[in-house]
Design a protein around this motif. Structure first.
Motif, mmCIF file in Angstrom:
data_model
loop_
_atom_site.group_PDB
_atom_site.id
_atom_site.type_symbol
_atom_site.label_atom_id
_atom_site.label_comp_id
_atom_site.label_asym_id
_atom_site.label_seq_id
_atom_site.Cartn_x
_atom_site.Cartn_y
_atom_site.Cartn_z
ATOM 1 N N PRO A 87 -1.165 1.971 4.278
ATOM 2 C CA PRO A 87 0.019 1.239 4.057
ATOM 3 C C PRO A 87 1.407 1.735 3.291
ATOM 4 N N GLU A 88 2.621 2.089 3.153
ATOM 5 C CA GLU A 88 3.151 2.122 2.002
ATOM 6 C C GLU A 88 2.849 1.302 1.050
ATOM 7 N N GLY A 89 2.671 1.882 -0.227
ATOM 8 C CA GLY A 89 3.148 0.465 -1.292
ATOM 9 C C GLY A 89 1.736 -0.312 -1.627
ATOM 10 N N ALA A 90 0.436 0.509 -0.849
ATOM 11 C CA ALA A 90 -1.029 -0.813 -0.736
ATOM 12 C C ALA A 90 -1.071 -0.114 -2.034
ATOM 13 N N PHE A 91 -1.472 1.300 -2.678
ATOM 14 C CA PHE A 91 -2.068 1.342 -3.996
ATOM 15 C C PHE A 91 -0.846 2.870 -4.153
ATOM 16 N N GLN A 92 -0.378 2.666 -5.330
ATOM 17 C CA GLN A 92 0.716 3.199 -5.960
ATOM 18 C C GLN A 92 -0.244 3.820 -7.758
ATOM 19 N N SER A 93 0.654 5.155 -7.914
ATOM 20 C CA SER A 93 0.289 5.975 -9.454
ATOM 21 C C SER A 93 1.295 5.575 -10.082
ATOM 22 N N LEU A 94 1.055 4.766 -11.347
ATOM 23 C CA LEU A 94 2.253 4.987 -12.073
ATOM 24 C C LEU A 94 2.197 5.221 -13.252
#
Length: 453
Positions: A175-182
């Motif tokens: 799902p969207e937001g489960a893993f994000q790169s900053l």
């Protein structure tokens, strides 16, 4: 944020850092995703991890080329790294439910007492460039399986890898937001970790980086796992298979261009086999091909950055000036790119840089010791305690010596490696906590006692 090929000095791409507003939006997405993701049945999470493994395998050459171009490792080693990430996802897809099943405890008749494992929330991962996919996946696979969500602050020289990893989970159906790169600089980590939406952090990197994150996390009472530097001993006893030890030891020092926390760095060799080991070891490292990391026959590519090569060479130069003997290597290659040859130093004086500091490149310090007790003493003469390797024909002796070495993992007649099936981590200045296996998946959970009358 520029991505530069260290083998050619060519700029590959330029990326805009995420603004404060973009980071804030990402934290909101992580919080929202966690509330949904934590309720997903374990079987759903395992199925999606299996899909991530499939995505990795289907695109392994593309991902490997990104790794090689950004940090310089040979392409075949980059492909193997991506395949290892797929194996890690497969492992947790198969075993996560077992690792997180409730533990039952003795209780009075008619009652039930058990420990259940519940996720903590968004976890910040501060990751290094040397294994830019595997270091991330060995955190992400177990953490996502446990019901947490991930926020990746990757090293600034591998932004393409960071975005590619985010795409793996997106393409696998997470799902969207489960893993994000900053895409942010290191000086912004403290503010993110202090944010109430972030519940824990894991760091793989240098001691100063780990200390800084641990200090901020401690101030806000947030859980951390630190996997930091190492100066792993490679102990060769008098009854060892010297040919096998030399061949494996050469690879244990020079794999990934020597840029590994668990690389063999200090070779502690019994006097009875010292001359033979030194000869065979030198022959092995001199046989390695150093060159274009995109070529299939290259053993060592470039170092990851020119400044890292310069620091490594300074350590070698200072050690030789202090009295160490240079056996082979020891000078940057006269060619474009950050290339350093496999290097061996003997007669290493106590306290010189290659003796007392971590060398993060293809530089081996070889020591001669009189007996087993001296070997153990020298192996433990470091503030680090990540891994160690012991070589002997006697398995019982090997296990006995392994128990006397202060390290998070000791391998007998094998090089030190991380494997999803066994816990990984260090002691002393090498950090604390464990990654992988059951211990790793239970690092970022609430071990909740539930007592039912």
């Amino acid at each position: 944020m520029d991505a530069v090929n260290p083998a050619t000095d060519e700029q590959l791409d330029s990326y805009e850092e995420h603004t404060e507003g973009e980071v804030d939006d990402a934290l909101d997405r992580a919080s929202d995703a966690f509330e949904e993701w934590r309720e997903r049945p374990m079987r759903d999470r395992e199925r999606l991890l299996s899909a991530a493994a499939d995505t990795l395998r289907e695109n392994k050459r593309e991902y490997a080329e990104t790794i090689t171009r950004e940090m310089g490792k040979p392409i075949d080693q980059a492909v193997a790294e991506v395949e290892k990430c797929a194996q890690g996802c497969d492992h947790y897809a198969e075993h996560a439910s077992t690792y997180l099943s409730a533990d039952h405890h003795p209780s009075p008749p008619g009652t039930t007492a058990k420990t259940v494992y519940e996720p903590l929330g968004p976890v910040l991962a501060v990751m290094p460039w040397n294994f830019p996919f595997w270091q991330v996946f060995r955190f992400a696979a177990p953490s996502l399986a446990a019901g947490n969500v991930g926020l990746l602050k990757h090293a600034s020289n591998v932004p393409g890898c960071a975005l590619a990893i985010e795409s793996v989970f997106r393409d696998a159906g997470f799902p969207e937001g489960a893993f994000q790169s900053l895409l942010i600089s290191s000086d912004r980590v403290d503010d993110i970790l202090a944010d109430d939406r972030v519940r824990a952090a894991t760091v793989t990197g240098s001691g100063p980086a780990g200390s800084a994150v641990a200090a901020t996390a401690g101030e806000h009472l947030k859980k951390t796992v630190l996997e930091l530097g190492g100066s792993d001993p490679f102990v060769v006893l008098d009854d060892a298979d010297v040919a096998d030890a030399a061949e494996t030891g050469a690879w244990a020092r020079n794999k990934n261009g020597g840029q590994s926390c668990i690389a063999a760095k200090r070779f502690v060799v019994h006097t009875d086999v010292y001359d033979e080991f030194r000869r065979r070891f030198t022959d092995e490292v001199e046989s390695f091909a150093v060159g274009d990391p995109m070529a299939d026959d290259t053993d060592l590519g470039s170092q990851a950055k020119p400044d890292l090569l310069s620091d490594l060479h300074d350590q070698v130069t200072a050690s030789v000036e202090a009295g160490a003997t240079l056996v082979t290597g020891g000078e940057p290659l006269d060619r474009e790119g950050a290339f350093y040859p496999p290097t061996i130093l003997t007669d290493v004086p106590e306290g010189c840089p290659v003796d007392s500091e971590e060398t993060f490149g293809p530089v081996a310090a070889v020591y001669e010791v009189a007996d087993e007790a001296s070997a153990v003493e020298l192996a433990n003469d470091t503030e680090f305690g990540l891994g160690a390797s012991v070589w002997t024909a006697d398995r019982d002796r090997g296990e006995r010596v392994a128990r006397r070495i202060d390290a998070g993992c000791v391998y007998v007649n094998q090089l030190v490696k991380s494997d999803p099936r066994v816990p990984f981590g260090g002691v002393g200045d090498s950090g604390y906590g464990r990654e992988l296996a059951g211990d790793g998946i239970r690092e970022f959970v609430n071990r909740k006692t539930v007592w039912v009358e």
